[in-house]
Design a protein around this motif. Structure first.
Motif, PDB file in Angstrom:
ATOM      1  N   PRO A 173      -5.540  -1.812  -8.691  1.00  0.00           N
ATOM      2  CA  PRO A 173      -5.760  -0.422  -8.552  1.00  0.00           C
ATOM      3  C   PRO A 173      -4.061   0.040  -8.747  1.00  0.00           C
ATOM      4  O   PRO A 173      -3.119  -0.059  -7.990  1.00  0.00           O
ATOM      5  N   GLY A 174      -4.535   1.266  -9.454  1.00  0.00           N
ATOM      6  CA  GLY A 174      -3.124   1.989  -9.842  1.00  0.00           C
ATOM      7  C   GLY A 174      -1.942   1.201 -10.597  1.00  0.00           C
ATOM      8  O   GLY A 174      -0.847   1.558 -10.513  1.00  0.00           O
ATOM      9  N   GLY A 175      -2.105   0.140 -11.088  1.00  0.00           N
ATOM     10  CA  GLY A 175      -1.519  -0.807 -11.804  1.00  0.00           C
ATOM     11  C   GLY A 175      -0.470  -1.558 -10.590  1.00  0.00           C
ATOM     12  O   GLY A 175       0.585  -2.271 -11.100  1.00  0.00           O
ATOM     13  N   MET A 176      -1.058  -1.553  -9.543  1.00  0.00           N
ATOM     14  CA  MET A 176      -0.259  -2.490  -8.622  1.00  0.00           C
ATOM     15  C   MET A 176      -0.848  -3.711  -8.311  1.00  0.00           C
ATOM     16  O   MET A 176      -1.945  -3.942  -8.502  1.00  0.00           O
ATOM     17  N   ASP A 225       3.548  -5.527  -5.157  1.00  0.00           N
ATOM     18  CA  ASP A 225       3.375  -3.907  -4.520  1.00  0.00           C
ATOM     19  C   ASP A 225       2.546  -4.504  -3.180  1.00  0.00           C
ATOM     20  O   ASP A 225       2.166  -3.301  -2.573  1.00  0.00           O
ATOM     21  N   GLY A 226       2.217  -5.643  -2.783  1.00  0.00           N
ATOM     22  CA  GLY A 226       1.388  -5.882  -1.420  1.00  0.00           C
ATOM     23  C   GLY A 226       0.082  -5.615  -1.761  1.00  0.00           C
ATOM     24  O   GLY A 226      -0.786  -5.338  -0.735  1.00  0.00           O
ATOM     25  N   VAL A 227      -0.368  -5.388  -3.059  1.00  0.00           N
ATOM     26  CA  VAL A 227      -1.774  -5.130  -3.453  1.00  0.00           C
ATOM     27  C   VAL A 227      -2.374  -6.373  -3.734  1.00  0.00           C
ATOM     28  O   VAL A 227      -2.168  -6.861  -5.028  1.00  0.00           O
ATOM     29  N   HIS A 228      -3.464  -7.251  -3.082  1.00  0.00           N
ATOM     30  CA  HIS A 228      -3.954  -8.354  -3.313  1.00  0.00           C
ATOM     31  C   HIS A 228      -5.128  -8.387  -3.684  1.00  0.00           C
ATOM     32  O   HIS A 228      -5.772  -7.498  -3.664  1.00  0.00           O
ATOM     33  N   THR A 229      -5.603  -9.593  -3.859  1.00  0.00           N
ATOM     34  CA  THR A 229      -6.938  -9.822  -4.347  1.00  0.00           C
ATOM     35  C   THR A 229      -7.803  -9.963  -2.878  1.00  0.00           C
ATOM     36  O   THR A 229      -7.197 -10.075  -1.941  1.00  0.00           O
ATOM     37  N   GLU A 230      -9.053  -9.816  -3.200  1.00  0.00           N
ATOM     38  CA  GLU A 230      -9.875  -9.972  -1.805  1.00  0.00           C
ATOM     39  C   GLU A 230      -9.920 -11.184  -0.892  1.00  0.00           C
ATOM     40  O   GLU A 230      -9.909 -11.191   0.315  1.00  0.00           O
TER      41      GLU A 230
END
Ligand SMILES: [Fe+2]
Ligand SMILES: [Fe+2]
Lengths: 322, 268
Positions: free
Chosen positions: B235-238, B242-247
């Protein structure tokens, strides 16, 4: 008749080698029941190593520190390695690993009943190392002098690693027993659950053991089940005191006259229940094994087909060059 | 603080973040392999996968310990390898998403391993020249291990690609599933720019040509086409960095951290 004479002669030689404590090697003539006894025992031993990966493997993803996680992965990996050595030792007797695995998966060959108990807390990993690997060593050290060469040599390597596992298990329980109240309770609970099953690992009492006599005569086995069990209790009773944990046997005490620890009666009805397949995890362990094997079938097949294609390609190249 | 001091501090923060993400990559890659022990298609693979998991865990421990010590110099507070592994939340992990992808089948595992270890091999080969001696030392050991890991993955890629129709389809599917997460390995950001300028780290884009060459060889030996699935951005290219992972990652951490977190302050 010449043939019988020949037969008698190799049998004499075999018996003389056994009596003289010489090693029987794969190319030596050996009686059928010697071979059968060995195949049964080595296969059961190999199966135990690989089924034994499950109860401890159960905690790899939850190990509470990275150091413990590394130690645990290394241990379970060792057990897989033990399985490999032992299946190879069995193969020197004219059976294949694939056949033996089929027998395991069909429930026609056994593995050690101890692995039909669940590992319900992290401390069980320590209790298995201390008690189960400990009992295994007591059983296996004499096997390093077993009359069959390949088995004896495999056991030398295996015993070294098992004693490492035992020390690691002991050390893990030692730390837990000195930790928080919850950790202490966890350690005691695990010892309470694994103590009696570990005593049963030596098999039924000598009075009821069906295979022991022949194995002793062939110098595959060196001590009786009860002798080994006593040896084990004598080792772990003082170790439990060092740990500060209690072994769940009110009758356990030092007997100065005998020079051994006395211990209480074993509930053989439980042993027989688990042996019959009614233990807490019998189905689960076998299902897990079967599933891994079945799910891996397409991978093994791919490897086989690729190897065959490679060989064919090499053959063609050779022809083209010629 | 003068300008040079501020720059040095920024470099230090970036180096810590950089070492931490390398440590997270190794930790999570190891964890996924650890899930497979006793489930491999044959005993030899149980041994091999455990071996690789152990190497990666060893790398993770060195890297996390190193990041913790660097951070201590800056903040005066030490976080150990276990603090970092067990007490950070999902958004504080900066591993790439590739390493957290689940073991859907053996081909998915091999695809993930092929793409990751091919990358990590080039990375550590370059990091042997890091201006940071500790990092250079870790890289020197890691590169030898990764050379085996990528060889292991490449051999299986060839066996599966060349083997049966089923194994070939599965290998393709595994590559297609993992491929969309490979761009993340080579993306530059503030952290990589800062460390490559300081000479402690490398610009990840620099690693791509050699990685592609390795991959092209493996795929051609396997008779497989270059994967073409489109990149998946978060999301948002992160993404992971950036600490944004898969579920799937939350479940991995829940399992990994639960016991440790249930006994705050306990020693194991
Ligand atoms: Fe073992
Ligand atoms: Fe063991």
């Amino acid at each position: 008749m010449a043939e019988t004479e020949n037969g008698d002669r190799w049998r004499e030689r075999f018996d003389a080698m056994i009596a003289a404590e010489e090693r029987i090697e794969p190319r030596d003539h050996m009686p059928d029941d010697y071979r059968r006894t060995l195949v049964r025992q080595i296969a059961q031993h190999a199966h135990s190593e690989i089924i034994g990966m499950q109860p401890e493997g159960n905690w790899i993803t939850r190990a509470p520190s990275l150091n413990r996680k590394a130690v645990l992965i290394a241990k379970v990996q060792d057990e897989a390695g033990h399985g490999l050595y032992l299946y190879s030792a069995a193969e020197t007797l004219g059976v294949t690993r694939a056949e033996l695995l089929d027998l395991l998966h069909e429930g026609r060959q056994r593995y050690s009943s101890i692995f039909n108990y669940p590992t319900v807390s992290w401390a069980d990993v320590g209790a298995i190392g201390w008690l189960v690997d400990g009992a295994a060593i007591t059983n296996q050290v004499p096997l390093c002098r077993c009359s069959y060469g390949p088995y004896a040599r495999a056991m030398v390597r295996i015993c070294k690693e098992e004693s490492f596992h035992q020390r690691q298990g002991f050390e893990m329980l030692y730390v837990l027993a000195r930790g928080t109240d919850a950790q202490k309770a966890m350690a005691q609970g695990a010892v309470d659950r694994w103590y009696w099953p570990s005593l049963m690992m030596f098999g039924p009492p000598d009075s009821e053991s069906s295979h022991s006599e022949r194995s002793m005569a062939y110098k595959i086995k060196r001590f009786s089940n009860d002798e080994l069990r006593q040896k084990f209790v004598d080792i772990i009773a003082p170790q439990a005191e060092v740990l500060g944990l209690t072994l769940p046997d009110p009758d356990l005490r030092w007997n100065g006259e005998r020079g051994h620890y006395d211990f209480g009666p074993i509930d053989w009805s439980e042993f027989n229940r688990v042996l019959k397949g009614e233990g807490p995890c019998n189905r689960q362990r076998l299902e897990h094994r079967r599933a891994a094997h079945a799910e891996g079938a397409w991978v093994r097949e791919a490897a086989r087909v690729h190897a065959a294609k490679q060989a064919a390609r090499a053959e063609r190249e050779k022809e083209n060059a010629a | 603080m003068n300008e040079r001091g501020a720059n040095a501090a920024a470099t230090d923060t970036a180096t810590i973040a950089y070492v931490l993400r390398l440590g997270d990559d190794a930790l999570i890659a190891s964890h996924r392999l650890g899930e497979l022990v006793s489930r491999a298609p044959q005993l030899e693979e149980d041994v091999a996968l455990a071996n690789i998991a152990l190497d990666l865990l060893g790398q993770a421990r060195s890297l996390l310990t190193c990041a913790g010590r660097m951070e201590e110099q800056l903040t005066g507070v030490l976080r150990t390898e276990d603090d970092l592994a067990y007490l950070r939340d999902e958004q504080q992990f900066t591993n790439c998403r590739l390493v957290e992808l689940p073991n859907t089948d053996f081909a998915h595992t091999i695809a993930r391993q092929l793409l990751f270890s091919g990358y990590a091999f080039e990375l550590y080969a370059a990091l042997r020249d890091s201006a940071d001696d500790t990092l250079a030392g870790i890289a020197g050991k890691a590169v030898k291990e990764l050379s085996y890991h990528r060889d292991h993955a490449a051999r299986w890629t060839v066996r599966l690609g060349d083997g049966t129709r089923e194994s070939r389809e599965r290998m393709k599917a595994g590559l297609d599933a993992a491929w969309p997460y490979t761009d993340e390995l080579f993306a530059a950001d503030q952290v990589t720019r800062s460390v490559s300028e300081a000479g402690t780290g490398v610009d990840p884009a620099r690693l791509r040509p050699a990685w592609e060459e390795f991959l092209a060889q493996a795929l051609s030996d396997a008779g497989l086409d270059w994967p073409e699935t489109a990149p998946i951005t978060g999301p948002g290219g992160m993404g992971g960095r950036d600490g944004v992972h898969t579920e799937a990652f939350g479940y991995l951490l829940a399992e990994m951290q639960h016991l440790h977190r249930s006994h705050p302050g306990a020693a194991w």
